[in-house]
Design an enzyme around this catalytic site. Structure first.
Site: not given
Length: 260
Positions: A38, A56, A148
Site C-alpha cells: 500500500d 505502481h 516459491l
C-alpha cells in the site's frame, strides 16, 4: 522534484541485516506470507511525479524484490494483493490502464524468475482479456515448478471468493445428486476452504501491510482467520529488507494461539 533517499545501503546496514538473518530460527519462519502493498500513489505524489503509474511501477519492482527476500529465508508461499475488484470499478481509467499493464509485466516476469510457481487468484472473467491471458500463461508456464509458490491476487475480493466457494460446493453437490438438506447438514469449514481460490494451500501464517494502514481491505478474509499481522510504516516502494526481516523476526517470537 524530491529525490528518493538511498538510506540503508552501507556496510553497517548489511552487517545489521546479516545479524537479523542469523537470529532467525528456520523452523519458526512462516510457511505462507501474505503481503498487502500500500502507499504506491502517495509515494509517487510525495516525489513530485505527475502520474500514479510511477508509484505502481516502483511498487511492482519492490514486490519482485520482496519475493526474493521471502525465498531466501525459507518462506514457501507468498500471496500478493495487487488489484481488488473495488479497484477495477473505482480507479481513474488512465491509472487503471497503467496498473493493468504493470501487473501483466510483473506476472510475466515472475513466471521467468528462478523456479517460482505463479498462480492467479481472483476472477479472471472480471479482467481485460489481455491481462487474463498473461496471468493464465504465467500460471501454465510455471505449472511444474517446485520453488516459491506465488499467488497473485488480481481482480480479487475476499467476500466474493467465499461466495464463489459456496456456489462451487452447491454445484458439485447438485451434480452428485444430493439434496440441499443433506448439504446443509454436512457443510464444514474445511469443505469451504477446499473450494477457495487457494484451495489445497496452507493459510497465511503472517500478513504484512505497508504504509501504516491497519485494515484487511477484503484480502484473504477466510484464510487469515488465525493469521498474525504486522504493519510497516514505510510506503510500498520504500520497503526495505530490514523491514521485512524485522517482521519475520517478530513473527518467530510470537506465541500463536489460533483463536484461543
Amino acid at each position: 522534484m524530491r529525490e528518493a533517499t538511498n538510506e540503508g545501503r552501507g556496510p553497517l546496514y548489511r552487517l545489521y541485516i546479516n545479524r537479523i538473518r542469523r537470529s532467525l530460527v528456520a523452523e519458526r519462519v512462516p510457511h505462507h506470507v501474505a503481503m498487502m502493498i500500500d502507499g504506491n500513489r502517495r509515494w509517487a505524489r510525495q516525489l513530485g511525479f505527475d502520474s500514479a503509474a510511477h508509484g505502481h511501477r516502483a511498487g511492482a519492482a519492490k514486490m519482485q524484490e520482496f519475493l526474493g527476500w521471502c525465498d531466501d529465508v525459507g518462506v514457501r508461499v507468498v500471496s500478493l494483493y495487487l488489484l481488488s475488484n473495488d479497484n477495477l470499478r473505482k480507479r481513474d481509467s488512465q491509472e487503471l490502464a497503467d496498473l493493468l499493464e504493470i501487473i501483466a509485466e510483473l506476472a510475466d516476469g515472475l513466471s521467468r524468475e528462478r523456479d517460482w510457481r505463479v498462480k492467479h487468484v481472483g476472477r479472471a472473467d472480471q479482467l481485460p482479456a489481455e491481462l487474463a491471458r498473461v496471468l493464465a500463461d504465467a500460471q501454465e508456464r510455471t505449472r511444474d515448478h517446485t520453488g516459491l509458490h506465488v499467488n497473485l491476487a488480481v481482480g480479487y475480493g475476499g467476500r466474493g471468493e467465499i461466495v464463489d466457494a459456496v456456489r462451487s460446493i452447491i454445484a458439485q453437490h447438485e451434480r452428485e445428486g444430493g439434496s440441499l438438506e443433506e448439504l446443509a447438514a454436512s457443510l464444514t469449514p474445511e469443505q469451504i476452504g477446499e473450494h477457495l481460490y487457494t484451495g489445497g494451500q496452507p493459510d497465511p501464517d503472517l500478513v504484512i501491510r505497508t504504509s501504516g494502514e491497519q485494515r484487511l481491505s477484503d484480502f484473504l478474509l477466510w484464510q487469515s482467520a488465525h493469521s498474525e499481522f504486522y504493519f510497516v510504516e514505510a510506503l510500498g516502494p520504500d520497503l526495505r529488507e530490514v523491514d521485512f526481516l524485522r517482521a519475520i523476526r517478530d513473527y518467530t517470537r510470537r506465541d500463536r494461539r489460533f483463536g484461543g
